[in-house]
Scaffold this active site. Structure first.
Site, mmCIF file in Angstrom:
data_model
loop_
_atom_site.group_PDB
_atom_site.id
_atom_site.type_symbol
_atom_site.label_atom_id
_atom_site.label_comp_id
_atom_site.label_asym_id
_atom_site.label_seq_id
_atom_site.Cartn_x
_atom_site.Cartn_y
_atom_site.Cartn_z
ATOM 1 N N HIS A 130 44.291 33.120 49.092
ATOM 2 C CA HIS A 130 43.709 33.827 50.241
ATOM 3 C C HIS A 130 43.206 35.205 49.820
ATOM 4 C CE1 HIS A 130 43.595 35.427 54.451
ATOM 5 N NE2 HIS A 130 43.962 36.548 53.829
ATOM 6 N N GLU A 131 44.002 35.931 49.042
ATOM 7 C CA GLU A 131 43.582 37.263 48.607
ATOM 8 C C GLU A 131 42.399 37.183 47.652
ATOM 9 O OE1 GLU A 131 44.602 39.672 50.200
ATOM 10 O OE2 GLU A 131 46.282 38.692 51.180
ATOM 11 N N HIS A 134 39.273 36.885 49.637
ATOM 12 C CA HIS A 134 38.772 38.183 50.099
ATOM 13 C C HIS A 134 37.929 38.850 49.010
ATOM 14 C CE1 HIS A 134 40.400 38.685 54.044
ATOM 15 N NE2 HIS A 134 41.670 38.587 53.668
ATOM 16 N N GLU A 201 39.488 37.276 58.119
ATOM 17 C CA GLU A 201 40.744 36.577 57.838
ATOM 18 C C GLU A 201 40.552 35.063 57.953
ATOM 19 O OE1 GLU A 201 43.663 37.675 56.659
ATOM 20 O OE2 GLU A 201 42.650 39.601 56.473
#
Length: 312
Positions: A130-131, A134, A201
């Site tokens: 997930h990071e 980003h 997100e």
């Protein structure tokens, strides 16, 4: 659609900033607002990552000092087609993580010790992915810009109210209008900033799930982190709430806050979206509210998950 919505929101935030400057100072005020925005964004572009990592006392690790974590990040970065980011650990009991950096070549991923101790290796892979999403989506720079513009709007509104509005003509907002603008402009900027954060997100959840290959790993991790985030306080985040949007789950301990004022989508909605993605991809498993009992037992690295977390 996600990028289009983000672009519209960012344009609205910029327009609000210029409008506040114009209202208080006419064309001169709008130009001053533009200069302030350029200066603050330039400073944030080069320094925001170092500032936030230092703020949370994050220390850098490598393959020798934290081999499991470092190798996991390296594997996932390779799967995402990204350069290897710097890896940091925060001595913080609350399970959480964030990414920072102005571009993929100058990015960093930071996780808390609480996250490392509470998640299985597969769940941690979901969080790291997930990071990395980003970073791949350039969200780290986008969120720095939005936070900077939102802060500048507050500064310009307070400055304009202090000096009584536009002095170049008789059409300024006046005392009452200035006070109202001092309150409403930062509020509007905050709402737009939060809307951008929530949009990004969802996008990072989707891409992160595809990077690690199993949406339910991330879904299970989100369930665990959300369950602990409001029980284990993060005192540094409480002192610096403007950084809350950076984390995978809101680190603040506030209760009963309306959804309009949250920096993150509801965890339930995020898990539901990941469940739908898992069905589309044919990935098995379901997220449960605390244990992540149905996450796959074996990851793309060929290791079974450890029962007490990835570190044994």
């Amino acid at each position: 659609m996600s990028y289009f919505k983000t672009a519209i929101l960012l344009a609205g935030l910029t327009g609000l900033f210029m409008g506040v400057g114009y209202l208080f100072g006419g064309a001169t005020g709008a130009m001053i607002a533009l200069v302030i925005a350029a200066a603050t964004n330039l400073f944030a572009y080069w320094n925001s990552d170092r500032m936030v990592l230092s703020m949370y006392g994050a220390h850098e690790v490598d393959r020798q000092t934290a081999p499991d974590l470092y190798n996991l990040v390296a594997e996932l970065a390779g799967r995402a087609g990204l350069p290897m980011p710097r890896v940091f650990v925060m001595d913080e009991a609350q399970p959480n993580a964030f990414a920072t950096g102005r571009n993929p070549q100058n990015a960093a991923v930071a996780v808390t010790t609480g996250l490392m101790h509470s998640l299985s290796r597969e769940e941690l892979a979901g969080v790291i992915a997930h990071e990395l999403a980003h970073i791949k989506n350039h969200d780290t720079l986008l969120m720095t810009i939005t936070a900077t513009i939102a802060g500048a709007i507050s500064m310009v509104a307070q400055f304009g109210a202090f000096f009584g509005g536009n002095r170049d003509n008789n059409h300024g907002p006046g005392i009452i209008g200035s006070i109202a603008m001092m309150i409403l402009a930062p509020l509007g900027a905050m709402l737009v900033q939060m809307a951008i954060s929530r949009t990004r997100e969802y996008a990072a959840d989707d891409l992160g799930a595809r990077i690690c290959g199993q949406p339910m790993w991330l879904a299970s991790a989100l369930s665990k982190i959300a369950g602990a985030a409001h029980q284990v306080p993060n005192m540094e985040a409480e002192r610096n709430p403007a950084t809350a949007h950076m984390f995978i789950i809101n680190p603040l301990s506030g209760h009963g806050v309306d959804n309009l004022f949250t920096t993150h989508p509801s965890t339930e909605n995020r898990i539901a979206a990941l469940q739908q993605l898992a069905a589309e991809l044919g990935a098995g498993g379901t997220a449960s509210a605390g244990a992540g009992r149905n996450t796959p037992r074996r990851g793309p690295w060929g290791r079974p998950s450890a029962s007490r977390g990835p570190w044994g």
